[in-house]
Motif scaffolding. Structure first.
Motif, PDB file in Angstrom:
ATOM      1  N   SER A  56       0.845  -1.205   0.000  1.00  0.00           N
ATOM      2  CA  SER A  56       0.000   0.000   0.000  1.00  0.00           C
ATOM      3  C   SER A  56       0.872   1.243   0.000  1.00  0.00           C
ATOM      4  CB  SER A  56      -0.923   0.005   1.206  1.00  0.00           C
ATOM      5  OG  SER A  56      -0.149  -0.085   2.377  1.00  0.00           O
ATOM      6  N   ARG A  57       1.591   1.437  -1.066  1.00  0.00           N
ATOM      7  CA  ARG A  57       2.522   2.554  -1.199  1.00  0.00           C
ATOM      8  C   ARG A  57       2.211   3.243  -2.512  1.00  0.00           C
ATOM      9  NH1 ARG A  57       7.166   0.179  -3.016  1.00  0.00           N
ATOM     10  NH2 ARG A  57       7.299  -1.055  -1.150  1.00  0.00           N
ATOM     11  N   LEU A  58       2.790   4.442  -2.698  1.00  0.00           N
ATOM     12  CA  LEU A  58       2.680   5.125  -3.979  1.00  0.00           C
ATOM     13  C   LEU A  58       3.324   4.239  -5.059  1.00  0.00           C
ATOM     14  CD1 LEU A  58       1.919   8.018  -5.107  1.00  0.00           C
ATOM     15  CD2 LEU A  58       4.324   8.515  -4.902  1.00  0.00           C
ATOM     16  N   LYS A  69      11.343   6.068  -4.478  1.00  0.00           N
ATOM     17  CA  LYS A  69      12.097   6.999  -3.630  1.00  0.00           C
ATOM     18  C   LYS A  69      12.764   8.066  -4.498  1.00  0.00           C
ATOM     19  CE  LYS A  69      15.153   6.524   0.340  1.00  0.00           C
ATOM     20  NZ  LYS A  69      16.045   5.585   1.036  1.00  0.00           N
ATOM     21  N   VAL A  72      10.147  10.488  -6.181  1.00  0.00           N
ATOM     22  CA  VAL A  72       9.586  11.499  -5.286  1.00  0.00           C
ATOM     23  C   VAL A  72      10.636  12.548  -4.939  1.00  0.00           C
ATOM     24  CG1 VAL A  72       8.443  11.868  -3.085  1.00  0.00           C
ATOM     25  CG2 VAL A  72       7.957   9.842  -4.377  1.00  0.00           C
ATOM     26  N   LYS A  73      11.893  12.114  -4.820  1.00  0.00           N
ATOM     27  CA  LYS A  73      12.974  13.063  -4.543  1.00  0.00           C
ATOM     28  C   LYS A  73      13.058  14.104  -5.657  1.00  0.00           C
ATOM     29  CE  LYS A  73      16.471  10.847  -1.700  1.00  0.00           C
ATOM     30  NZ  LYS A  73      17.830  10.279  -1.711  1.00  0.00           N
ATOM     31  N   LYS A  75      10.668  14.985  -7.619  1.00  0.00           N
ATOM     32  CA  LYS A  75       9.465  15.808  -7.552  1.00  0.00           C
ATOM     33  C   LYS A  75       9.617  16.901  -6.497  1.00  0.00           C
ATOM     34  CE  LYS A  75       4.570  15.480  -6.624  1.00  0.00           C
ATOM     35  NZ  LYS A  75       3.596  14.705  -5.813  1.00  0.00           N
ATOM     36  N   ALA A  76      10.225  16.553  -5.356  1.00  0.00           N
ATOM     37  CA  ALA A  76      10.387  17.511  -4.259  1.00  0.00           C
ATOM     38  C   ALA A  76      11.306  18.663  -4.685  1.00  0.00           C
ATOM     39  CB  ALA A  76      10.966  16.816  -3.034  1.00  0.00           C
ATOM     40  N   ARG A  77      12.281  18.365  -5.505  1.00  0.00           N
ATOM     41  CA  ARG A  77      13.197  19.418  -5.940  1.00  0.00           C
ATOM     42  C   ARG A  77      12.558  20.306  -6.998  1.00  0.00           C
ATOM     43  NH1 ARG A  77      18.055  15.053  -6.038  1.00  0.00           N
ATOM     44  NH2 ARG A  77      18.167  14.890  -3.770  1.00  0.00           N
ATOM     45  N   MET A  78      11.547  19.772  -7.733  1.00  0.00           N
ATOM     46  CA  MET A  78      10.892  20.563  -8.775  1.00  0.00           C
ATOM     47  C   MET A  78       9.883  21.554  -8.186  1.00  0.00           C
ATOM     48  SD  MET A  78      11.857  19.678 -11.887  1.00  0.00           S
ATOM     49  CE  MET A  78      10.474  19.967 -12.977  1.00  0.00           C
ATOM     50  N   ILE A  79       9.222  21.134  -7.092  1.00  0.00           N
ATOM     51  CA  ILE A  79       8.125  21.950  -6.534  1.00  0.00           C
ATOM     52  C   ILE A  79       8.604  23.355  -6.172  1.00  0.00           C
ATOM     53  CG2 ILE A  79       6.655  22.232  -4.519  1.00  0.00           C
ATOM     54  CD1 ILE A  79       6.069  19.288  -4.600  1.00  0.00           C
TER      55      ILE A  79
ATOM     56  N   LEU B  11       8.545  16.420   1.622  1.00  0.00           N
ATOM     57  CA  LEU B  11       7.803  15.296   1.046  1.00  0.00           C
ATOM     58  C   LEU B  11       8.303  14.026   1.715  1.00  0.00           C
ATOM     59  CD1 LEU B  11       7.505  15.711  -2.819  1.00  0.00           C
ATOM     60  CD2 LEU B  11       5.827  16.161  -1.072  1.00  0.00           C
ATOM     61  N   ILE B  13       9.305  10.205   1.552  1.00  0.00           N
ATOM     62  CA  ILE B  13       9.818   9.388   0.448  1.00  0.00           C
ATOM     63  C   ILE B  13       9.474   7.922   0.637  1.00  0.00           C
ATOM     64  CG2 ILE B  13      11.884   8.833  -0.846  1.00  0.00           C
ATOM     65  CD1 ILE B  13      13.274  11.091   0.410  1.00  0.00           C
ATOM     66  N   GLY B  15       7.560   4.518   2.600  1.00  0.00           N
ATOM     67  CA  GLY B  15       6.404   4.023   3.325  1.00  0.00           C
ATOM     68  C   GLY B  15       5.099   4.359   2.654  1.00  0.00           C
ATOM     69  N   ARG B  16       3.990   4.079   3.355  1.00  0.00           N
ATOM     70  CA  ARG B  16       2.688   4.224   2.726  1.00  0.00           C
ATOM     71  C   ARG B  16       2.287   5.680   2.574  1.00  0.00           C
ATOM     72  NH1 ARG B  16      -1.791   2.204   7.005  1.00  0.00           N
ATOM     73  NH2 ARG B  16      -1.607   3.867   8.503  1.00  0.00           N
ATOM     74  N   ALA B  18       4.337   7.833   1.278  1.00  0.00           N
ATOM     75  CA  ALA B  18       5.309   8.345   0.305  1.00  0.00           C
ATOM     76  C   ALA B  18       4.624   9.248  -0.705  1.00  0.00           C
ATOM     77  CB  ALA B  18       5.980   7.179  -0.414  1.00  0.00           C
ATOM     78  N   GLU B  61      12.361  14.439   2.184  1.00  0.00           N
ATOM     79  CA  GLU B  61      13.076  15.257   1.215  1.00  0.00           C
ATOM     80  C   GLU B  61      12.540  16.681   1.331  1.00  0.00           C
ATOM     81  OE1 GLU B  61      15.559  14.153  -0.619  1.00  0.00           O
ATOM     82  OE2 GLU B  61      15.906  16.011  -1.717  1.00  0.00           O
ATOM     83  N   THR B  63      11.651  20.583   0.595  1.00  0.00           N
ATOM     84  CA  THR B  63      11.370  21.488  -0.525  1.00  0.00           C
ATOM     85  C   THR B  63      11.886  22.874  -0.153  1.00  0.00           C
ATOM     86  OG1 THR B  63       9.219  22.115   0.309  1.00  0.00           O
ATOM     87  CG2 THR B  63       9.300  20.205  -1.120  1.00  0.00           C
ATOM     88  N   HIS B  65      10.090  25.489   0.305  1.00  0.00           N
ATOM     89  CA  HIS B  65       9.075  26.284   0.994  1.00  0.00           C
ATOM     90  C   HIS B  65       9.157  26.123   2.506  1.00  0.00           C
ATOM     91  CE1 HIS B  65       7.292  26.926  -2.900  1.00  0.00           C
ATOM     92  NE2 HIS B  65       7.304  25.631  -3.107  1.00  0.00           N
TER      93      HIS B  65
END
Lengths: 79, 131
Positions: A56-58, A69, A72-73, A75-79, B11, B13, B15-16, B18, B61, B63, B65
């Motif tokens: 049950s994860r992304l 992982k 998402v990393k 993505k976090a740098r793009m936001i 954000l 990274i 686990g559920r 994520a 991770e 951001t 902001h």
């Protein structure tokens, strides 16, 4: 059912039947086998609960944990 | 890497949770030797879905902001800080309704039965089986 020919000690050719399983699910990015997913025939996979089919994860059941992982990393740098 | 100070928006990274947005509320421990650095993190749960919990820094991770909050702020204070900062429209978040906020307040945690009671029950069952 897969048919396999086997020669018996008496010299006969016999056809045996074996059940076929679908292949292991692979990560779409790194092509390594995924954890937490089950191999069942499509007719029997409906009987399993949803939590047993994928983590049950992304992107659970599609990408492995390492690849999500890094996604998402980024993505976090793009936001 | 950006430092994880109080109010930093991150954000998750691993686990559920994520891929979900969360904010750092408090610094708990700093890593020394083998012990790993931990921070207290909250979504808040009504806003983003991340529960208020202790979290390893390597599972976050950062951001660019930040949100203006006090050290160890409550979830309602964090939600108001989000409203002022204008990050809600940026991350496509949904503000919780007043009813949901009330329901969260009045929630009473169910107390788990103590261990002693459990053992007593087990002993009673054993005795019954012997009889």
């Amino acid at each position: 059912m897969k048919k396999i020919k086997v020669r018996t000690p008496g010299g006969k050719l016999i056809i045996k039947r074996r059940k076929e399983k679908p292949g292991v699910t692979l990560c779409a990015m790194c092509k390594e086998p995924l954890h937490g997913t089950k191999r069942r025939i499509p007719s029997k996979i409906g009987k399993i609960s949803k939590t047993e089919k994928r983590p049950s994860r992304l992107y659970g059941g599609y990408l492995c944990a390492k690849c999500t992982k890094e996604l998402v990393k980024e993505k976090a740098r793009m936001i | 890497m950006v430092s994880l100070e109080v109010g930093r928006v991150c954000l998750k990274i691993v686990g559920r949770e994520a891929g979900k947005v969360c904010t750092v509320v408090k610094k708990l421990t700093e890593g020394k030797g083998k012990s790993q650095p931990f921070v207290l993190v909250t979504g808040p749960k009504l806003l983003t879905g991340v529960k208020r919990r202790r979290c390893n820094i390597e599972h976050l991770e950062a951001t660019q902001h930040t949100v203006l909050i006090k050290d160890d702020a409550s979830d309602e204070e964090v939600i108001e800080a989000y409203k002022k900062s204008g990050l809600i429209t940026k991350f496509n978040l949904k503000l919780p309704s007043a009813g949901e906020m009330k329901a969260e307040k009045t929630k009473v945690k169910e107390e788990k039965p103590k261990k002693e009671e459990k053992t007593k029950e087990k002993e009673e069952k054993k005795d019954k089986k012997k009889k």
